[in-house]
Scaffold this motif. Structure first.
Motif, PDB file in Angstrom:
ATOM      1  N   ASN A  64      56.899  55.385  36.081  1.00  0.00           N
ATOM      2  CA  ASN A  64      58.262  55.126  35.958  1.00  0.00           C
ATOM      3  C   ASN A  64      58.791  54.164  37.071  1.00  0.00           C
ATOM      4  O   ASN A  64      59.013  54.737  38.211  1.00  0.00           O
ATOM      5  CB  ASN A  64      59.168  56.286  35.852  1.00  0.00           C
ATOM      6  CG  ASN A  64      60.797  55.812  35.479  1.00  0.00           C
ATOM      7  OD1 ASN A  64      61.038  54.871  35.423  1.00  0.00           O
ATOM      8  ND2 ASN A  64      61.377  57.023  35.060  1.00  0.00           N
ATOM      9  N   GLY A 109      59.485  50.365  27.041  1.00  0.00           N
ATOM     10  CA  GLY A 109      58.386  49.913  27.306  1.00  0.00           C
ATOM     11  C   GLY A 109      58.076  48.332  27.960  1.00  0.00           C
ATOM     12  O   GLY A 109      59.187  47.937  28.282  1.00  0.00           O
ATOM     13  N   PRO A 117      57.510  49.964  33.678  1.00  0.00           N
ATOM     14  CA  PRO A 117      58.032  50.621  32.669  1.00  0.00           C
ATOM     15  C   PRO A 117      59.233  51.423  33.163  1.00  0.00           C
ATOM     16  O   PRO A 117      59.412  52.084  34.206  1.00  0.00           O
ATOM     17  CB  PRO A 117      56.979  51.888  32.296  1.00  0.00           C
ATOM     18  CG  PRO A 117      55.999  51.857  33.750  1.00  0.00           C
ATOM     19  CD  PRO A 117      56.339  50.527  34.286  1.00  0.00           C
TER      20      PRO A 117
END
Length: 389
Positions: free
Chosen positions: A296, A328, A310
């Motif tokens: 992340n 995404g 992401p």
């Protein structure tokens, strides 16, 4: 199902406000060594930090369009805000209060609490009481010899611990029903190997109550009072407990807008406050200077960051959208905002936005706007930056 989940999130919000929000998954590697958080000259050499009260300066003199700020006030008022504060270089340049609120009023900060917890862990690490790469089981004996034994403190801060998560467990059983939230969170099973799944997991973060208590010899609430709240003169901040007396490290802080701006300013200044190093610049760089995992890009150490990759979970933090898994691809949380920006975020669109390259801290508190897409961290920060001339 969606209506039941929404109702449960609202119930959790009401409970946590009285005693004072998750999902997305992927697989990859844990983080490496962080790079320093970028700061501007203004961030490190500007006016001294506030004492008991803030220094205030004219918005125009600080480089803002006062009329544009007032127009933003009107929009924030319509969106259920209770307060809106903008500081630059350590001085208040704009503040507005709505619905009978004022600068003394305290509101539930919800998951902004996680960022307070992050700073406490950093302070404890600076004092040699723990190391981020210690196994959490060194402080949580119940995890020794179990699938959770290899989780590190850093894994908990980065939300890659692999601890169990489902909506009912996190928002209903732990956040609302459990009287001893720490024991409940510790007792949950392990879902995945640490470092392989990113999950906005309130229960996992609540286990940091036990880590900090064992490491420091006192409660996180008391440790915060002496190491953070008093040094920053955060007189309008209260940190709550669960019915068993545990500090709620995932959500539980109530504060004023101006006090939350102090937290943002501390991090903008690299952990320095009036000549004292409250938390090390090294820890600040790890927390807000880059992503904490490749899973992340938008997450540091219990702070949200603006790095490319992401992006998962920001809606869960501010709006209770537990199905938020991002879109995404490679992007940033706030594409129109400088890459050095970072945020503390809480349910109901509680936002502490920090842009070091502009010397800027902006805070919004209040109830959630009717439009669930309004007041994203990127939109709020973009709107504030747009008021600069």
């Amino acid at each position: 199902m969606a209506l039941r989940r929404a109702a449960a999130v609202l119930a959790a919000a009401a409970f946590l406000a009285a005693c004072s929000g998750g999902g997305g998954a992927a697989t990859s590697e844990r983080t490496g060594t962080p790079s320093p958080a970028p700061t501007s000259d203004a961030a490190t050499t500007g006016p001294t930090v506030p004492g008991a009260d803030w220094e205030r300066t004219d918005a125009g003199a600080a480089g803002f369009d006062a009329a544009a700020l007032r127009a933003l006030d009107r929009r924030l008022d319509r969106q259920g805000s209770s307060c809106f504060v903008v500081t630059r270089d350590g001085e208040v340049v704009h503040e507005a209060y709505f619905g009978g609120s004022d600068e003394e009023a305290m509101g539930a900060a919800f998951s902004v609490t996680k960022s307070f917890t992050s700073v406490l862990v950093g302070i404890a690490a600076d004092e040699g009481l723990l190391d981020l790469d210690d196994r959490a089981s060194d402080y949580i004996p119940a995890w020794k010899g179990t699938a959770a034994a290899t989780i590190t403190v850093r894994d908990l801060l980065a939300n890659v611990s692999g601890r169990h998560w489902d909506f009912s467990t996190d928002y209903q059983q732990m956040a609302i029903a459990a009287r001893d939230k720490t024991a409940y969170a510790i007792g949950l099973p392990q879902d995945a190997r640490p470092g392989t799944v990113w999950r906005y997991n309130n229960a996992a973060i609540q286990t940091l109550d036990e880590v900090l208590t064992k490491a420091t010899g006192t409660t996180p609430r008391e440790y915060a009072r002496t190491r953070l709240l008093e040094p920053l003169q955060m007189s309008r901040t209260y940190w709550g407990e669960d019915p068993s007396g545990n500090t709620t490290t995932f959500s539980g802080v109530n504060a004023s807008c101006l006090d939350l701006a102090r937290l943002g300013l501390l991090m903008l200044r690299g952990g320095s406050w009036g000549g004292d190093q409250v938390v090390s610049a090294d820890y600040v760089a790890q927390a807000v200077g880059r992503s904490s995992s490749r899973l992340n890009a938008a997450y540091g150490l219990l702070w949200w960051v603006n790095r490319k990759g992401p992006v998962l979970g920001a809606l869960a933090a501010t709006g209770g959208n537990t199905a938020d898994t991002g879109t995404g691809g490679v992007r940033r949380l706030a594409p129109g905002v400088p890459a050095d920006a970072f945020w503390a975020l809480g349910l109901g669109k509680q936002i502490v936005a920090v842009v070091p390259s502009e010397g800027l801290v902006a805070v919004r508190m209040g109830s959630a706007p009717q439009d669930p897409d309004a007041l994203s961290p990127g939109d709020f920060t973009t709107d504030v930056l747009a008021t600069l001339r």
